[in-house]
Design a protein around this motif. Structure first.
Motif, mmCIF file in Angstrom:
data_model
loop_
_atom_site.group_PDB
_atom_site.id
_atom_site.type_symbol
_atom_site.label_atom_id
_atom_site.label_comp_id
_atom_site.label_asym_id
_atom_site.label_seq_id
_atom_site.Cartn_x
_atom_site.Cartn_y
_atom_site.Cartn_z
ATOM 1 N N THR A 152 1.202 -0.753 -0.245
ATOM 2 C CA THR A 152 -0.273 0.314 0.212
ATOM 3 C C THR A 152 0.792 1.127 0.219
ATOM 4 O O THR A 152 0.460 2.336 -0.717
ATOM 5 C CB THR A 152 -0.668 0.104 1.603
ATOM 6 O OG1 THR A 152 -1.474 -1.464 1.232
ATOM 7 C CG2 THR A 152 -1.837 1.545 1.364
ATOM 8 N N TYR B 232 -10.302 -1.878 1.057
ATOM 9 C CA TYR B 232 -10.505 -3.217 2.157
ATOM 10 C C TYR B 232 -12.129 -3.378 2.369
ATOM 11 O O TYR B 232 -12.290 -4.260 3.606
ATOM 12 C CB TYR B 232 -9.802 -2.482 3.485
ATOM 13 C CG TYR B 232 -7.823 -2.786 3.193
ATOM 14 C CD1 TYR B 232 -7.911 -3.912 3.055
ATOM 15 C CD2 TYR B 232 -7.690 -1.701 3.100
ATOM 16 C CE1 TYR B 232 -6.293 -4.312 2.382
ATOM 17 C CE2 TYR B 232 -5.902 -1.773 2.783
ATOM 18 C CZ TYR B 232 -5.872 -3.056 2.703
ATOM 19 O OH TYR B 232 -4.251 -2.833 2.456
ATOM 20 N N ASN C 189 -6.079 -0.827 -4.834
ATOM 21 C CA ASN C 189 -5.005 -0.947 -3.412
ATOM 22 C C ASN C 189 -5.974 -2.542 -2.889
ATOM 23 O O ASN C 189 -6.735 -2.151 -2.155
ATOM 24 C CB ASN C 189 -5.201 -0.562 -2.569
ATOM 25 C CG ASN C 189 -4.183 -0.787 -1.349
ATOM 26 O OD1 ASN C 189 -3.178 -1.328 -1.643
ATOM 27 N ND2 ASN C 189 -4.209 -0.519 -0.311
HETATM 28 MG MG LIG Z 1 -2.334 -3.065 2.217
#
Ligand SMILES: [Mg+2]
Ligand SMILES: Nc1ncnc2c1ncn2[C@@H]1O[C@H](COP(=O)(O)OP(=O)(O)O)[C@@H](O)[C@H]1O
Length: 427
Positions: A142, A165, A214
Motif C-alpha cells: 500500500t 478493504y 489497492n
Molecule cells: Mg495494504
C-alpha cells in the motif's frame, strides 16, 4: 499543488519549450536530474541544462536546489493570483484531477529506490497498461503504491487511488470511478455493470489515466488456493481481464497478497502486462525502522530483520513490544522469544487464507531444519496427487509463506516459529 494545465500555460507564456516543460514537471515532482534524464531518455547533464533554461526563462537566479524551490514559490504565487483574479477556475485544481480516496500518509518512507525505478520504467517507458504488485501482508504494498502514484501523477490526466478493504461490489466501485472521470454522475442506469465497464474502457482509451486498486485480496476466497474469487465478486476478474487485454493508453496498478491469476495468465503473452512481487526492505532500511523505534542491541538487528524477511509491519509490531517489555534491548528479547503475541495473531490471519493442503505443507516444513525437495514432500503426503501438491506449493510461494532454496522448500524463520506454536496448540 499546481494543476498541470496551469503549469503548461504559464510555461508556454514564458517561452519554455515542450521538452523543457517535461523536465520541469518531473523536477517539480521531486525527481533528481539523473532520474529526469533517465525518464526522458537523455543524460543527467542534458536534464540539468533543460532545467537551467527554464530557470532563466522565469528569471530565477541562484544555485542548484534553491532555484527549484524559488520557482516552486513563484508558481504557487502566480497560481494563487490567477485564482483570486478569476483567471483560472477552481475546478482545475488538484482535487479534480486526483482522487486519493483514503490513501494513507507515506511521509515516513525508507528505500525502495530500485523498486520504484523498475515500476516507473514499466509504466512510463514501456507503457504497461496493467501492473499487479503482490506480496505478503505488511510488506509495504500500500505504502509503495501511494509513493509510486505521487511520483507518477504529473504524467497522467487523471489519477484515481482506492483501497478495496471495504470490499465494494464492482458496480459500486465503478459508480465512484465513472463519476470521478466524467466529472459528474453518468446518466444511464448503473445496474448494468457491463455498460459501466465499456464506458471506463472507452475513457481509458482516450485519456491517459492512472488507476490504483489497492488490496484486491478482499475479494479472494479464504481457505482456497490463491487467486479464486468470492461469490458476487467474480466480475472483478472480468474487469481486470479487460483492463489487461483491451488496448488503452492508461495504466492500472493493483496490489494484493496473492498473485492475480488473470495477470499471471496474460503476462506470458507479449502484452504490456506484468506482475511484481514485493519483497522485504533491504537490511539498512529495515534497520532504520528499528532505529526509529529507539531499539538497542544493534549486533542482533540483522538476525531480527532476516528472520522477519525485512517485513516493515512485522518489524514495527515486534519493535513495539521490545520497547515496552525489554526497554528496547533486542538481545534480551531474543533470549526469550523470536516473536510476540501480536506477530502470532498477524500471521494467524494470513494462515486463515490458506487451504487445508497448504496448511499441512506448512506443518511438515516447520518441523525441518533443512529444506525439503518436492519428492521428499510427496513421500510425506502419500494420499496427495502430484498436481495438487504442485498447485499448493506454488500458491504458498505466491503468498510468500514458503521459499525455494537449493536444498528445497523452507519457511522463513518467523513463519516457522509461529507455525510450530500453532501446531503445538492444536496437538
Ligand atoms: Mg495494504
Ligand atoms: N518503505 C517503507 N519505509 C518505512 N515504512 C514502511 C515502508 N513500507 C511500509 N512501511 C510501513 O509498514 C507497514 C505496512 O505497510 P503497508 O504498505 O500497509 O503493507 P501492505 O500493504 O503490504 O500490507 C506500515 O505501517 C507502513 O508505514
Amino acid at each position: 499543488m499546481i494543476p498541470p494545465e496551469f503549469l503548461s500555460d504559464i510555461a508556454t507564456q514564458q517561452g519554455v519549450s515542450k521538452s523543457e516543460l517535461a523536465a520541469l514537471k518531473l523536477g517539480l515532482a521531486g525527481y533528481s536530474t539523473a532520474d529526469i534524464g533517465e525518464q526522458l531518455g537523455i543524460s543527467g547533464d542534458a536534464a540539468r541544462k533543460r532545467l537551467s533554461e527554464v530557470y532563466q526563462k522565469f528569471g530565477i537566479a541562484g544555485r542548484g536546489p534553491v532555484k527549484l524551490t524559488k520557482l516552486q514559490q513563484l508558481l504557487v504565487t502566480r497560481y494563487q493570483e490567477a485564482l483570486a483574479n478569476g483567471r483560472v477556475a477552481f475546478n482545475s485544481a488538484e482535487s479534480e484531477q486526483v482522487d486519493w480516496g483514503n490513501a494513507p500518509d507515506v511521509s515516513v518512507f525508507y528505500g525502495r529506490t530500485a523498486e520504484l525505478a523498475k515500476l516507473e520504467q514499466w509504466i512510463i517507458q514501456d507503457h504497461y497498461r496493467l501492473l499487479a504488485i503482490y506480496g505478503i501482508s505488511g510488506i509495504g504494498k500500500t505504502t509503495l503504491s501511494v509513493k509510486l502514484t505521487q511520483r507518477l501523477q504529473p504524467h497522467f490526466k487523471k489519477v484515481f487511488w482506492r483501497s478495496l478493504y471495504y470490499a465494494p461490489l464492482l458496480q459500486d466501485l465503478l459508480i465512484e470511478l465513472t463519476t470521478f472521470l466524467h466529472g459528474s454522475p453518468l446518466d444511464f442506469p448503473v445496474t448494468v455493470v457491463s455498460e459501466q465497464m465499456d464506458w471506463v474502457m472507452d475513457y481509458l482509451q482516450h485519456h491517459r489515466c492512472l488507476l490504483v486498486l489497492n488490496g484486491l485480496e478482499s475479494f479472494s476466497r479464504k481457505g482456497d488456493l490463491a487467486g479464486n474469487y468470492q461469490p458476487n465478486y467474480e466480475n472483478y476478474s472480468q474487469f481486470i481481464h479487460l483492463l489487461g487485454t483491451v488496448p488503452h493508453q492508461s495504466c492500472v496498478v493493483t496490489t494484493s497478497q496473492e498473485k492475480l491469476s488473470e495477470v499471471a495468465y496474460l503476462e506470458g503473452q507479449t502484452l504490456p502486462v506484468g506482475s511484481f512481487k514485493l519483497r522485504g526492505l533491504e537490511l539498512e532500511e529495515a534497520k532504520a525502522i528499528l532505529q526509529n523505534k529507539g531499539l538497542t542491541g544493534e549486533d542482533k538487528w540483522k538476525y531480527l530483520v532476516d528472520g522477519y524477511r525485512g517485513n516493515p509491519m512485522m518489524l514495527k509490531l515486534v519493535a513495539e513490544t521490545i520497547k515496552e517489555v525489554f526497554g528496547g534491548n533486542v538481545s534480551d528479547f531474543l533470549d526469550t522469544s523470536f516473536f510476540t503475541r501480536d506477530i502470532h495473531n498477524f500471521i494467524e490471519r494470513i494462515f486463515d487464507r490458506v487451504s487445508g493442503l497448504e496448511r499441512r505443507i506448512l506443518y511438515i516444513l516447520s518441523d525441518q531444519s533443512d529444506g525439503l525437495a518436492f519428492k521428499q514432500l510427496q513421500n510425506q503426503l502419500t494420499n496427495v496427487n502430484a498436481q495438487d501438491l504442485m498447485s499448493a506449493l506454488s500458491s504458498l510461494r505466491q503468498r510468500s509463506l514458503i521459499e525455494h532454496m537449493d536444498q528445497g522448500f523452507i519457511l522463513p524463520l518467523v513463519i516457522k516459529e509461529v507455525t510450530q506454536q500453532i501446531m503445538a496448540s492444536e496437538a
